[in-house]
Motif scaffolding. Structure first.
Motif, short mmCIF file in Angstrom:
data_model
loop_
_atom_site.label_atom_id
_atom_site.label_comp_id
_atom_site.label_asym_id
_atom_site.label_seq_id
_atom_site.Cartn_x
_atom_site.Cartn_y
_atom_site.Cartn_z
N PHE A 5 9.78 -44.15 14.61
CA PHE A 5 9.14 -42.88 14.94
C PHE A 5 10.08 -41.69 14.81
N ILE A 6 11.33 -41.94 14.45
CA ILE A 6 12.33 -40.87 14.29
C ILE A 6 12.26 -40.36 12.86
N THR A 7 12.17 -39.04 12.70
CA THR A 7 12.10 -38.46 11.36
C THR A 7 13.40 -37.78 10.96
N GLU A 8 14.16 -37.30 11.93
CA GLU A 8 15.37 -36.55 11.59
C GLU A 8 16.44 -36.74 12.66
N ILE A 9 17.67 -36.88 12.20
CA ILE A 9 18.83 -36.96 13.09
C ILE A 9 19.92 -36.06 12.53
N GLN A 10 20.46 -35.21 13.39
CA GLN A 10 21.58 -34.36 13.02
C GLN A 10 22.70 -34.59 14.03
N THR A 11 23.88 -34.87 13.53
CA THR A 11 25.03 -35.05 14.40
C THR A 11 26.17 -34.17 13.93
N ALA A 12 26.99 -33.75 14.88
CA ALA A 12 28.20 -32.99 14.58
C ALA A 12 29.25 -33.45 15.59
N PHE A 13 30.37 -33.96 15.08
CA PHE A 13 31.40 -34.46 15.98
C PHE A 13 32.74 -34.57 15.27
N ASN A 14 33.79 -34.66 16.08
CA ASN A 14 35.14 -34.91 15.59
C ASN A 14 35.34 -36.43 15.64
N PRO A 15 35.44 -37.10 14.51
CA PRO A 15 35.52 -38.56 14.53
C PRO A 15 36.77 -39.11 15.21
N PHE A 16 37.76 -38.29 15.41
CA PHE A 16 39.00 -38.76 16.04
C PHE A 16 39.01 -38.54 17.54
N SER A 17 38.02 -37.84 18.06
CA SER A 17 37.96 -37.55 19.49
C SER A 17 37.35 -38.73 20.26
N PRO A 18 37.94 -39.11 21.37
CA PRO A 18 37.35 -40.18 22.17
C PRO A 18 36.01 -39.77 22.78
N ARG A 19 35.78 -38.48 22.95
CA ARG A 19 34.53 -37.99 23.53
C ARG A 19 33.36 -38.09 22.54
N ALA A 20 33.64 -38.33 21.28
CA ALA A 20 32.60 -38.45 20.26
C ALA A 20 32.12 -39.89 20.08
N LYS A 21 32.58 -40.77 20.93
CA LYS A 21 32.24 -42.19 20.80
C LYS A 21 30.72 -42.41 20.84
N SER A 22 30.02 -41.71 21.71
CA SER A 22 28.57 -41.88 21.83
C SER A 22 27.85 -41.51 20.54
N ALA A 23 28.26 -40.43 19.91
CA ALA A 23 27.63 -40.00 18.66
C ALA A 23 27.91 -41.02 17.55
N ARG A 24 29.12 -41.52 17.49
CA ARG A 24 29.46 -42.52 16.47
C ARG A 24 28.67 -43.81 16.68
N LEU A 25 28.58 -44.25 17.93
CA LEU A 25 27.85 -45.48 18.21
C LEU A 25 26.35 -45.33 17.94
N PHE A 26 25.80 -44.15 18.24
CA PHE A 26 24.38 -43.93 17.97
C PHE A 26 24.09 -44.08 16.48
N LEU A 56 24.09 -34.01 19.19
CA LEU A 56 23.16 -34.98 18.64
C LEU A 56 21.75 -34.43 18.77
N TYR A 57 21.06 -34.31 17.66
CA TYR A 57 19.70 -33.78 17.61
C TYR A 57 18.80 -34.84 17.01
N VAL A 58 17.71 -35.14 17.71
CA VAL A 58 16.77 -36.16 17.24
C VAL A 58 15.37 -35.56 17.22
N LYS A 59 14.65 -35.75 16.11
CA LYS A 59 13.28 -35.25 15.99
C LYS A 59 12.37 -36.43 15.70
#
Length: 98
Positions: A5-26, A56-59
């Protein structure tokens, strides 16, 4: 996670940051055929020195949009939010088919 049911996902993150782990895992939870099945996935990677927060943006197919704070949310919470709305759409789809 119900992704049909998901049509669009937009992510923006620093791949080296530990705080971006959730975005990478998603992104890793998405099926391999997500793009070919019609899902629009856009990823913006920040430079290593960036301190910008992860986004993280989900539509969904029904037009609902989720703007999630990937820096402060655990992956479990993000998946729960996405699944909550996906299950609502699944129930509506099941009722329409019956």
């Amino acid at each position: 996670m119900i992704t049909r049911f998901i049509t669009e996902i937009q992510t923006a993150f620093n791949p080296f940051s530990p705080r971006a782990k959730s975005a990478r895992l998603f992104l890793s939870f998405l099926p391999p055929n997500a793009r070919s099945s019609g899902m629009n996935i856009t990823t913006q990677l920040f430079p290593r020195s960036s301190t910008a927060p992860s986004k993280l943006y989900v539509k969904f197919k029904d037009g609902k949009e989720l703007n999630l704070d990937a820096d402060n949310m655990a992956i479990k919470n993000i998946v729960e939010e996405v699944d909550r709305h996906s299950r609502i759409l699944q129930k509506a789809d099941d009722l329409a088919a019956a």
